[in-house]
Design a protein around this motif. Structure first.
Motif, PDB file in Angstrom:
ATOM      1  N   ARG A   1       0.833  -1.204   0.000  1.00  0.00           N
ATOM      2  CA  ARG A   1       0.000   0.000   0.000  1.00  0.00           C
ATOM      3  C   ARG A   1       0.866   1.250   0.000  1.00  0.00           C
ATOM      4  NH1 ARG A   1      -0.036   2.514   4.879  1.00  0.00           N
ATOM      5  NH2 ARG A   1       0.520   1.299   6.721  1.00  0.00           N
ATOM      6  N   PHE A   2       0.213   2.376  -0.328  1.00  0.00           N
ATOM      7  CA  PHE A   2       0.906   3.658  -0.271  1.00  0.00           C
ATOM      8  C   PHE A   2       0.956   4.165   1.166  1.00  0.00           C
ATOM      9  CE2 PHE A   2      -0.431   4.031  -4.828  1.00  0.00           C
ATOM     10  CZ  PHE A   2       0.848   4.057  -5.349  1.00  0.00           C
ATOM     11  N   ALA A   3       2.020   4.880   1.484  1.00  0.00           N
ATOM     12  CA  ALA A   3       2.213   5.466   2.818  1.00  0.00           C
ATOM     13  C   ALA A   3       1.283   6.657   3.005  1.00  0.00           C
ATOM     14  CB  ALA A   3       3.661   5.914   2.979  1.00  0.00           C
ATOM     15  N   GLU A   4       0.855   6.823   4.224  1.00  0.00           N
ATOM     16  CA  GLU A   4       0.133   8.031   4.630  1.00  0.00           C
ATOM     17  C   GLU A   4       1.166   9.130   4.860  1.00  0.00           C
ATOM     18  OE1 GLU A   4      -3.168   8.297   4.807  1.00  0.00           O
ATOM     19  OE2 GLU A   4      -3.391   6.187   4.204  1.00  0.00           O
ATOM     20  N   PRO A   5       0.791  10.398   4.766  1.00  0.00           N
ATOM     21  CA  PRO A   5       1.755  11.482   5.012  1.00  0.00           C
ATOM     22  C   PRO A   5       2.440  11.322   6.378  1.00  0.00           C
ATOM     23  CG  PRO A   5      -0.267  12.366   4.081  1.00  0.00           C
ATOM     24  CD  PRO A   5      -0.535  10.906   4.394  1.00  0.00           C
ATOM     25  N   GLY A   6       3.771  11.373   6.384  1.00  0.00           N
ATOM     26  CA  GLY A   6       4.549  11.282   7.616  1.00  0.00           C
ATOM     27  C   GLY A   6       4.705   9.881   8.176  1.00  0.00           C
ATOM     28  N   GLU A   7       4.189   8.874   7.500  1.00  0.00           N
ATOM     29  CA  GLU A   7       4.252   7.503   8.027  1.00  0.00           C
ATOM     30  C   GLU A   7       5.653   6.887   7.928  1.00  0.00           C
ATOM     31  OE1 GLU A   7       1.740   3.345   7.695  1.00  0.00           O
ATOM     32  OE2 GLU A   7       1.540   4.807   6.080  1.00  0.00           O
ATOM     33  N   LEU A   8       6.398   7.247   6.895  1.00  0.00           N
ATOM     34  CA  LEU A   8       7.742   6.697   6.715  1.00  0.00           C
ATOM     35  C   LEU A   8       8.780   7.625   7.332  1.00  0.00           C
ATOM     36  CD1 LEU A   8       7.431   5.504   3.014  1.00  0.00           C
ATOM     37  CD2 LEU A   8       7.541   4.060   5.057  1.00  0.00           C
ATOM     38  N   PRO A   9       9.870   7.044   7.838  1.00  0.00           N
ATOM     39  CA  PRO A   9      10.939   7.890   8.390  1.00  0.00           C
ATOM     40  C   PRO A   9      11.505   8.820   7.308  1.00  0.00           C
ATOM     41  CG  PRO A   9      11.299   5.568   8.936  1.00  0.00           C
ATOM     42  CD  PRO A   9      10.164   5.617   7.953  1.00  0.00           C
ATOM     43  N   THR A  10      12.003   9.964   7.720  1.00  0.00           N
ATOM     44  CA  THR A  10      12.599  10.929   6.793  1.00  0.00           C
ATOM     45  C   THR A  10      13.693  10.259   5.967  1.00  0.00           C
ATOM     46  OG1 THR A  10      12.139  12.707   8.354  1.00  0.00           O
ATOM     47  CG2 THR A  10      13.780  13.149   6.642  1.00  0.00           C
ATOM     48  N   GLY A  11      13.642  10.465   4.668  1.00  0.00           N
ATOM     49  CA  GLY A  11      14.636   9.913   3.761  1.00  0.00           C
ATOM     50  C   GLY A  11      14.323   8.523   3.242  1.00  0.00           C
ATOM     51  N   ARG A  12      13.310   7.875   3.785  1.00  0.00           N
ATOM     52  CA  ARG A  12      12.938   6.521   3.349  1.00  0.00           C
ATOM     53  C   ARG A  12      11.723   6.597   2.435  1.00  0.00           C
ATOM     54  NH1 ARG A  12      13.992   2.238   6.791  1.00  0.00           N
ATOM     55  NH2 ARG A  12      13.125   1.027   5.085  1.00  0.00           N
ATOM     56  N   ILE A  13      11.667   5.698   1.439  1.00  0.00           N
ATOM     57  CA  ILE A  13      10.509   5.656   0.543  1.00  0.00           C
ATOM     58  C   ILE A  13       9.788   4.312   0.603  1.00  0.00           C
ATOM     59  CG2 ILE A  13      11.396   7.426  -1.026  1.00  0.00           C
ATOM     60  CD1 ILE A  13      12.091   5.064  -2.970  1.00  0.00           C
ATOM     61  N   ALA A  14      10.261   3.414   1.472  1.00  0.00           N
ATOM     62  CA  ALA A  14       9.617   2.111   1.614  1.00  0.00           C
ATOM     63  C   ALA A  14       9.926   1.529   2.987  1.00  0.00           C
ATOM     64  CB  ALA A  14      10.097   1.155   0.528  1.00  0.00           C
ATOM     65  N   ASP A  15       9.036   0.649   3.433  1.00  0.00           N
ATOM     66  CA  ASP A  15       9.256  -0.070   4.682  1.00  0.00           C
ATOM     67  C   ASP A  15       8.399  -1.323   4.665  1.00  0.00           C
ATOM     68  OD1 ASP A  15      10.369  -0.644   7.138  1.00  0.00           O
ATOM     69  OD2 ASP A  15       9.140   0.781   8.250  1.00  0.00           O
ATOM     70  N   ILE A  16       8.819  -2.329   5.419  1.00  0.00           N
ATOM     71  CA  ILE A  16       8.033  -3.546   5.632  1.00  0.00           C
ATOM     72  C   ILE A  16       7.858  -3.664   7.130  1.00  0.00           C
ATOM     73  CG2 ILE A  16       7.956  -6.051   5.389  1.00  0.00           C
ATOM     74  CD1 ILE A  16       9.814  -5.768   2.958  1.00  0.00           C
ATOM     75  N   ARG A  17       6.593  -3.734   7.576  1.00  0.00           N
ATOM     76  CA  ARG A  17       6.334  -3.789   9.010  1.00  0.00           C
ATOM     77  C   ARG A  17       5.031  -4.515   9.310  1.00  0.00           C
ATOM     78  NH1 ARG A  17       5.066   2.685   9.444  1.00  0.00           N
ATOM     79  NH2 ARG A  17       7.236   2.761   8.839  1.00  0.00           N
TER      80      ARG A  17
ATOM     81  N   ILE B   1       4.817   2.018   0.660  1.00  0.00           N
ATOM     82  CA  ILE B   1       5.572   2.685  -0.402  1.00  0.00           C
ATOM     83  C   ILE B   1       5.175   4.157  -0.459  1.00  0.00           C
ATOM     84  CG2 ILE B   1       6.045   2.720  -2.892  1.00  0.00           C
ATOM     85  CD1 ILE B   1       6.895   0.067  -1.545  1.00  0.00           C
ATOM     86  N   GLU B   2       6.152   5.025  -0.560  1.00  0.00           N
ATOM     87  CA  GLU B   2       5.902   6.460  -0.714  1.00  0.00           C
ATOM     88  C   GLU B   2       5.203   6.698  -2.062  1.00  0.00           C
ATOM     89  OE1 GLU B   2       5.746  10.326   0.377  1.00  0.00           O
ATOM     90  OE2 GLU B   2       6.608   8.752   1.641  1.00  0.00           O
ATOM     91  N   PRO B   3       4.087   7.421  -2.058  1.00  0.00           N
ATOM     92  CA  PRO B   3       3.413   7.739  -3.328  1.00  0.00           C
ATOM     93  C   PRO B   3       4.389   8.423  -4.293  1.00  0.00           C
ATOM     94  CG  PRO B   3       1.996   8.327  -1.482  1.00  0.00           C
ATOM     95  CD  PRO B   3       3.358   7.969  -0.903  1.00  0.00           C
ATOM     96  N   GLY B   4       4.215   8.132  -5.572  1.00  0.00           N
ATOM     97  CA  GLY B   4       5.078   8.693  -6.594  1.00  0.00           C
ATOM     98  C   GLY B   4       6.227   7.781  -6.991  1.00  0.00           C
ATOM     99  N   HIS B   5       6.424   6.689  -6.251  1.00  0.00           N
ATOM    100  CA  HIS B   5       7.515   5.755  -6.548  1.00  0.00           C
ATOM    101  C   HIS B   5       7.022   4.429  -7.114  1.00  0.00           C
ATOM    102  CE1 HIS B   5      10.975   8.040  -5.131  1.00  0.00           C
ATOM    103  NE2 HIS B   5      10.127   8.560  -4.265  1.00  0.00           N
ATOM    104  N   ALA B   6       5.713   4.232  -7.191  1.00  0.00           N
ATOM    105  CA  ALA B   6       5.144   3.001  -7.748  1.00  0.00           C
ATOM    106  C   ALA B   6       3.737   3.292  -8.236  1.00  0.00           C
ATOM    107  CB  ALA B   6       5.117   1.897  -6.703  1.00  0.00           C
ATOM    108  N   SER B   7       3.273   2.461  -9.150  1.00  0.00           N
ATOM    109  CA  SER B   7       1.888   2.580  -9.618  1.00  0.00           C
ATOM    110  C   SER B   7       0.971   1.768  -8.699  1.00  0.00           C
ATOM    111  CB  SER B   7       1.763   2.068 -11.058  1.00  0.00           C
ATOM    112  OG  SER B   7       1.939   0.660 -11.107  1.00  0.00           O
TER     113      SER B   7
END
Length: 151
Positions: free
Chosen positions: A10-26, A37-43
């Motif tokens: 899924r796409f990240a909500e604003p501020g959900e990912l740490p600064t400088g990161r565009i993806a995470d698995i949790r 996934i940070e919006p704008g980096h995947a369809s």
């Protein structure tokens, strides 16, 4: 016996990912795993395709996690490298944007160019390789039954 792991891309909500990161698995609030996934980096289409393919892979036990024991650390089907690789559209069968390729001790997902950014490709490869090296992930293969069954 393995436990079914639900996976949602899924796409990240604003501020959900740490600064400088565009993806995470949790872990997700639903008890499953969320790939964020940070919006704008995947369809949206590639996130949907990943969710569908990963759901099948986890539900059928094609990937499973074993306890960290000396025997499991050297399991012949242990995954030690996993990642994403962008590929030209003509690499894929009609209607497909994502291909899963098993390799000895590794796994790669080919992703149709234009559906993920090169930065996301690099970050997901880093995250996935770190994950499979820090835990004991096994891929089910063909061959001896004792190697195919989770411990």
């Amino acid at each position: 016996m393995y436990k079914v792991i639900d996976v949602l891309f899924r796409f990240a909500e604003p501020g959900e990912l740490p600064t400088g990161r565009i993806a995470d698995i949790r872990p997700g609030p639903d008890g499953g795993i969320h790939v964020i996934i940070e919006p704008g980096h995947a369809s949206q289409q590639i996130l949907d395709d990943f969710t569908a393919q990963q759901a099948s892979r986890m539900a059928t036990g094609q990937w499973y996690r074993l306890p960290d024991t000396p025997e499991n650390r050297v399991h012949p089907r242990r995954i030690l490298q996993a990642g994403w690789q962008l590929a030209p559209a003509d690499t894929f069968p009609a209607g497909s944007l994502l291909l899963s390729i098993e390799r000895p001790s590794g796994h790669v997902w080919l992703i149709c160019e234009g559906h993920a950014s090169p930065r996301l490709e690099a970050e997901m490869t880093w995250i996935l390789t770190k994950m499979v090296r820090n835990e004991i992930w096994i891929t089910r293969g063909t061959g001896d039954a004792d190697l195919d069954e989770p411990s």
